[in-house]
Design a protein around this motif. Structure first.
Motif, mmCIF file in Angstrom:
data_model
loop_
_atom_site.group_PDB
_atom_site.id
_atom_site.type_symbol
_atom_site.label_atom_id
_atom_site.label_comp_id
_atom_site.label_asym_id
_atom_site.label_seq_id
_atom_site.Cartn_x
_atom_site.Cartn_y
_atom_site.Cartn_z
ATOM 1 N N LEU A 95 40.260 49.557 39.036
ATOM 2 C CA LEU A 95 40.599 48.197 38.608
ATOM 3 C C LEU A 95 42.099 48.029 38.770
ATOM 4 C CD1 LEU A 95 37.731 47.980 37.511
ATOM 5 C CD2 LEU A 95 38.665 46.955 35.432
ATOM 6 N N PHE A 96 42.483 47.056 39.560
ATOM 7 C CA PHE A 96 43.883 46.877 39.942
ATOM 8 C C PHE A 96 44.357 45.516 39.449
ATOM 9 C CE2 PHE A 96 47.502 46.098 42.600
ATOM 10 C CZ PHE A 96 47.994 47.337 43.005
ATOM 11 N N VAL A 97 45.279 45.511 38.506
ATOM 12 C CA VAL A 97 45.815 44.260 37.965
ATOM 13 C C VAL A 97 47.077 43.889 38.744
ATOM 14 C CG1 VAL A 97 46.899 43.165 35.970
ATOM 15 C CG2 VAL A 97 44.865 44.580 35.669
ATOM 16 N N THR A 98 47.161 42.634 39.182
ATOM 17 C CA THR A 98 48.315 42.195 39.952
ATOM 18 C C THR A 98 48.528 40.694 39.780
ATOM 19 O OG1 THR A 98 49.268 42.070 42.186
ATOM 20 C CG2 THR A 98 46.874 41.886 42.026
ATOM 21 N N HIS A 99 49.781 40.260 40.007
ATOM 22 C CA HIS A 99 50.083 38.833 40.106
ATOM 23 C C HIS A 99 50.183 38.402 41.570
ATOM 24 C CE1 HIS A 99 51.469 39.210 35.867
ATOM 25 N NE2 HIS A 99 51.104 37.952 35.823
ATOM 26 N N ASN A 100 50.072 39.361 42.482
ATOM 27 C CA ASN A 100 50.329 39.127 43.894
ATOM 28 C C ASN A 100 49.009 38.895 44.631
ATOM 29 O OD1 ASN A 100 50.855 39.570 46.716
ATOM 30 N ND2 ASN A 100 52.749 40.619 46.156
ATOM 31 N N ILE A 101 48.774 37.654 45.045
ATOM 32 C CA ILE A 101 47.509 37.310 45.692
ATOM 33 C C ILE A 101 47.341 38.053 47.014
ATOM 34 C CG2 ILE A 101 46.180 35.426 46.734
ATOM 35 C CD1 ILE A 101 47.386 33.574 44.585
ATOM 36 N N ARG A 102 48.405 38.151 47.790
ATOM 37 C CA ARG A 102 48.323 38.869 49.070
ATOM 38 C C ARG A 102 47.953 40.337 48.843
ATOM 39 N NH1 ARG A 102 52.753 37.900 53.583
ATOM 40 N NH2 ARG A 102 51.526 35.976 53.590
ATOM 41 N N GLU A 103 48.544 40.942 47.825
ATOM 42 C CA GLU A 103 48.243 42.333 47.487
ATOM 43 C C GLU A 103 46.776 42.485 47.096
ATOM 44 O OE1 GLU A 103 50.892 45.355 45.187
ATOM 45 O OE2 GLU A 103 49.910 44.090 43.677
ATOM 46 N N ALA A 104 46.282 41.582 46.260
ATOM 47 C CA ALA A 104 44.892 41.642 45.812
ATOM 48 C C ALA A 104 43.926 41.556 46.983
ATOM 49 C CB ALA A 104 44.619 40.519 44.813
ATOM 50 N N VAL A 105 44.198 40.634 47.913
ATOM 51 C CA VAL A 105 43.307 40.443 49.064
ATOM 52 C C VAL A 105 43.342 41.666 49.974
ATOM 53 C CG1 VAL A 105 42.979 39.081 51.166
ATOM 54 C CG2 VAL A 105 43.398 37.935 48.984
ATOM 55 N N PHE A 106 44.536 42.217 50.213
ATOM 56 C CA PHE A 106 44.658 43.358 51.112
ATOM 57 C C PHE A 106 43.943 44.592 50.566
ATOM 58 C CE2 PHE A 106 46.970 47.241 52.350
ATOM 59 C CZ PHE A 106 46.699 47.228 53.716
ATOM 60 N N LEU A 107 44.044 44.821 49.254
ATOM 61 C CA LEU A 107 43.517 46.052 48.674
ATOM 62 C C LEU A 107 42.021 46.026 48.404
ATOM 63 C CD1 LEU A 107 46.241 46.808 45.963
ATOM 64 C CD2 LEU A 107 45.935 48.010 48.130
ATOM 65 N N SER A 108 41.484 44.899 47.986
ATOM 66 C CA SER A 108 40.270 44.896 47.181
ATOM 67 C C SER A 108 38.974 44.778 47.955
ATOM 68 C CB SER A 108 40.336 43.722 46.194
ATOM 69 O OG SER A 108 41.571 43.711 45.513
ATOM 70 N N THR A 109 37.919 45.246 47.325
ATOM 71 C CA THR A 109 36.573 44.908 47.755
ATOM 72 C C THR A 109 36.100 43.635 47.049
ATOM 73 O OG1 THR A 109 35.618 46.356 46.049
ATOM 74 C CG2 THR A 109 35.942 47.291 48.242
ATOM 75 N N LYS A 110 36.716 43.329 45.899
ATOM 76 C CA LYS A 110 36.381 42.110 45.161
ATOM 77 C C LYS A 110 37.614 41.654 44.383
ATOM 78 C CE LYS A 110 32.446 41.749 42.830
ATOM 79 N NZ LYS A 110 31.439 41.880 41.728
ATOM 80 N N VAL A 111 37.797 40.341 44.288
ATOM 81 C CA VAL A 111 38.881 39.752 43.503
ATOM 82 C C VAL A 111 38.270 38.962 42.349
ATOM 83 C CG1 VAL A 111 40.782 38.083 43.500
ATOM 84 C CG2 VAL A 111 40.484 39.630 45.450
ATOM 85 N N LEU A 112 38.813 39.196 41.158
ATOM 86 C CA LEU A 112 38.385 38.463 39.961
ATOM 87 C C LEU A 112 39.586 37.693 39.438
ATOM 88 C CD1 LEU A 112 35.854 38.303 37.949
ATOM 89 C CD2 LEU A 112 37.179 39.858 36.508
#
Length: 258
Positions: free
Chosen positions: A193-210
């Motif tokens: 579970l990766f908490v971030t404020h960075n939308i680009r980071e979330a999209v690059f890393l994730s299998t799912k964004v919440l």
């Protein structure tokens, strides 16, 4: 059955002379084993409260968090292994890199041989085996964060929580570490579970964004990122997803970013 399930999660805090402060308002999500879920939300929306409940440091007011079939509470936290990588590395400056990684293993009362084996394994995984005898202040910020990641992985957790681990780094270092993080995640198969404020980071890393709303937090958007890893940060599909999520965030915030 999901590996991690957050079901109807609510949390409020009592206030003297006022109604309770409602922080979480019925959060729901399911995470498969080996997934990487990023959690996005505005400042002050309750992400830290959510992580504390998932980590068994606080109890929900209502609802539940279930990890590998175990409901996680302050009473059952010892039944699961959860590690956290924070925004700051939180290393002990008077101990070497090797000693910092070994510290939680010593607290688990593992045999000395296993501690040495795991310490060497995870320092090698993050590319720092040659720096094992250095002290933290001899390393760059990005290298210190990799030591923190090695320490979190060394306990071989059921779940890794990453709380904005790259936000204090310059963009060049953060971009490089995101790529390393994906490689390490792929090699270990850990659920993250990766908490971030960075939308680009979330999209690059994730299998799912919440994406969760302002307080009291509820789910605003749950989106699978169906782009195969390893990813190129400049991929058009990732950019399109980033644009969509940014639009959703602006709509949620009423046209202004917190």
């Amino acid at each position: 059955m999901a590996y991690l399930e957050i079901a109807g999660l609510k949390k409020s805090f009592p206030r003297a002379g006022a109604a309770p402060l409602e922080v979480l308002s019925g959060l729901n999500t399911k995470v498969e084993e080996g997934a990487l879920l990023s959690i996005l939300g505005p400042s002050g929306c309750g992400k830290s409260t959510l992580l504390n409940i998932i980590n068994g440091l606080d109890n929900a007011t209502n609802g539940s968090v279930t990890l590998a079939g175990i409901e996680v509470t302050t009473q059952t936290r010892s039944d699961v292994k959860i590690s956290v990588v924070f925004q700051q590395p939180r290393l002990l400056p008077w101990q070497t890199v090797r000693q910092n990684v070994a510290l939680p293993l010593q607290e688990m009362h593992l045999h000395a041989a296993e501690i040495r084996e795991r310490t060497e394994k995870y320092l090698k995984l993050v590319g720092l085996d040659e720096f094992a005898d250095y002290f933290p202040l001899q390393l760059s910020g990005g290298m210190q964060q990799r030591v923190s990641l090695a320490r979190g992985l060394a306990i071989e957790p059921d779940l890794l929580l990453a709380d904005e681990p790259f936000s204090a780094l310059d963009e060049f270092s953060a971009r490089r570490l995101r790529q390393e993080f994906v490689r390490i995640w792929a090699e270990t198969g850990k659920t993250i579970l990766f908490v971030t404020h960075n939308i680009r980071e979330a999209v690059f890393l994730s299998t799912k964004v919440l994406m969760i709303t302002t307080r009291p937090a509820r789910v605003h958007l749950e989106l699978d990122v169906d782009v195969p890893h390893m990813r190129n940060p400049d991929d058009d599909e990732l950019f399109a997803l980033e644009k969509r999520i940014t639009g959703e965030f602006l709509e949620m915030e009423g046209g202004s970013v917190a």
